[in-house]
Design a protein around this motif. Structure first.
Motif, PDB file in Angstrom:
ATOM      1  N   UNK A 136     -10.482   8.655 -28.042  1.00 14.13           N
ATOM      2  CA  UNK A 136     -11.698   8.989 -27.308  1.00 14.13           C
ATOM      3  C   UNK A 136     -12.876   8.749 -28.243  1.00 14.13           C
ATOM      4  N   UNK A 137     -13.840   7.945 -27.818  1.00 14.51           N
ATOM      5  CA  UNK A 137     -15.017   7.671 -28.642  1.00 14.51           C
ATOM      6  C   UNK A 137     -16.127   8.631 -28.238  1.00 14.51           C
ATOM      7  N   UNK A 138     -16.447   9.526 -29.150  1.00 11.31           N
ATOM      8  CA  UNK A 138     -17.510  10.500 -28.908  1.00 11.31           C
ATOM      9  C   UNK A 138     -18.802   9.940 -29.479  1.00 11.31           C
ATOM     10  N   UNK A 139     -19.828   9.850 -28.650  1.00  7.32           N
ATOM     11  CA  UNK A 139     -21.099   9.241 -29.082  1.00  7.32           C
ATOM     12  C   UNK A 139     -22.262  10.165 -28.734  1.00  7.32           C
ATOM     13  N   UNK A 140     -23.125  10.326 -29.730  1.00  7.38           N
ATOM     14  CA  UNK A 140     -24.232  11.262 -29.637  1.00  7.38           C
ATOM     15  C   UNK A 140     -25.518  10.507 -29.958  1.00  7.38           C
ATOM     16  N   UNK A 141     -26.495  10.619 -29.065  1.00  6.85           N
ATOM     17  CA  UNK A 141     -27.788   9.960 -29.323  1.00  6.85           C
ATOM     18  C   UNK A 141     -28.491  10.647 -30.488  1.00  6.85           C
ATOM     19  N   UNK A 142     -28.757   9.880 -31.531  1.00 12.16           N
ATOM     20  CA  UNK A 142     -29.509  10.389 -32.682  1.00 12.16           C
ATOM     21  C   UNK A 142     -30.475   9.293 -33.133  1.00 12.16           C
ATOM     22  N   UNK A 143     -31.752   9.556 -33.027  1.00  7.06           N
ATOM     23  CA  UNK A 143     -32.779   8.636 -33.504  1.00  7.06           C
ATOM     24  C   UNK A 143     -32.614   7.201 -32.984  1.00  7.06           C
ATOM     25  N   UNK A 144     -32.390   7.079 -31.704  1.00  3.75           N
ATOM     26  CA  UNK A 144     -32.410   5.762 -31.063  1.00  3.75           C
ATOM     27  C   UNK A 144     -31.124   4.977 -31.069  1.00  3.75           C
ATOM     28  N   UNK A 170     -31.870  13.964 -24.722  1.00  2.00           N
ATOM     29  CA  UNK A 170     -30.829  13.358 -25.546  1.00  2.00           C
ATOM     30  C   UNK A 170     -29.529  13.286 -24.739  1.00  2.00           C
ATOM     31  N   UNK A 171     -28.774  12.240 -24.950  1.00  2.00           N
ATOM     32  CA  UNK A 171     -27.532  12.091 -24.187  1.00  2.00           C
ATOM     33  C   UNK A 171     -26.317  11.988 -25.109  1.00  2.00           C
ATOM     34  N   UNK A 172     -25.161  12.276 -24.520  1.00  4.66           N
ATOM     35  CA  UNK A 172     -23.897  12.000 -25.196  1.00  4.66           C
ATOM     36  C   UNK A 172     -22.976  11.323 -24.199  1.00  4.66           C
ATOM     37  N   UNK A 173     -21.969  10.652 -24.711  1.00  5.06           N
ATOM     38  CA  UNK A 173     -20.948  10.057 -23.848  1.00  5.06           C
ATOM     39  C   UNK A 173     -19.616  10.104 -24.597  1.00  5.06           C
ATOM     40  N   UNK A 174     -18.544  10.232 -23.835  1.00  2.00           N
ATOM     41  CA  UNK A 174     -17.204  10.122 -24.419  1.00  2.00           C
ATOM     42  C   UNK A 174     -16.466   9.048 -23.634  1.00  2.00           C
ATOM     43  N   UNK A 175     -16.047   8.010 -24.330  1.00  2.00           N
ATOM     44  CA  UNK A 175     -15.328   6.910 -23.683  1.00  2.00           C
ATOM     45  C   UNK A 175     -13.857   6.962 -24.083  1.00  2.00           C
ATOM     46  N   UNK A 176     -13.010   6.987 -23.081  1.00  2.00           N
ATOM     47  CA  UNK A 176     -11.565   6.943 -23.336  1.00  2.00           C
ATOM     48  C   UNK A 176     -11.213   5.474 -23.552  1.00  2.00           C
ATOM     49  N   UNK A 177     -10.697   5.182 -24.712  1.00  2.00           N
ATOM     50  CA  UNK A 177     -10.521   3.789 -25.119  1.00  2.00           C
ATOM     51  C   UNK A 177      -9.045   3.516 -25.389  1.00  2.00           C
TER      52      UNK A 177
END
Ligand code: MN
Length: 151
Positions: free
Chosen positions: A43-51, A29-36
């Protein structure tokens, strides 16, 4: 949730953001944080959940240490390919501004309930156990994002 809301908000003829689809991966599983840097820096925090990438906009820099709680406003799910996106979203488009990858890595899900996620992040900046908890009574998409106390 799916990606309907994500697609509805964007004109893929005009933005280079990925169009995306739901992906069922079998890797880590991956996560990413994008500074926008949009109209307001966040900061957009994104967490892989179910595709898909479950997403929260965090108005202040995400905490590297315990003891700091950040407001995190849940936004629409994003496609998995969005984890690699950085660049400029054209003026006039939804989220216009610049996007850079601030942190990324794999994560381990410890707990997922309707109003609470617990996970271990393996990023360059964020490492260790974190929580996302939804406010029960406040604005409907408001969550708190914070690092767990060391035990
Ligand atoms: Mn954003």
């Amino acid at each position: 949730m799916g990606l309907e809301e994500y697609k509805k908000k964007r004109d893929f003829q005009k933005t280079s953001e990925p169009k995306g689809k739901v992906v069922k991966g079998d890797e880590k599983l991956i996560f990413v944080i994008q500074k926008h840097q949009a109209s307001h820096l966040h900061w957009d925090f994104r967490l892989e959940v179910e595709g898909v990438l479950k997403s929260w906009a965090v108005p202040k820099e995400p905490p590297k240490e315990t003891g700091v709680k950040r407001l995190a406003m849940q936004t629409e799910d994003h496609p998995m390919e969005y984890a690699k996106f950085h660049g400029t979203i054209p003026e006039g488009m939804y989220g216009a501004g610049t996007v850079e990858i601030w942190d990324k890595g794999s994560y381990e899900l410890l707990k997922k309930e309707k109003n609470k996620y617990a996970f271990i992040l393996h990023g360059k900046k964020l490492k260790g156990k974190y929580f996302l908890t939804k406010f029960e009574k406040a604005a409907k998409n408001a969550w708190l994002f914070f690092k767990a106390k060391e035990d």
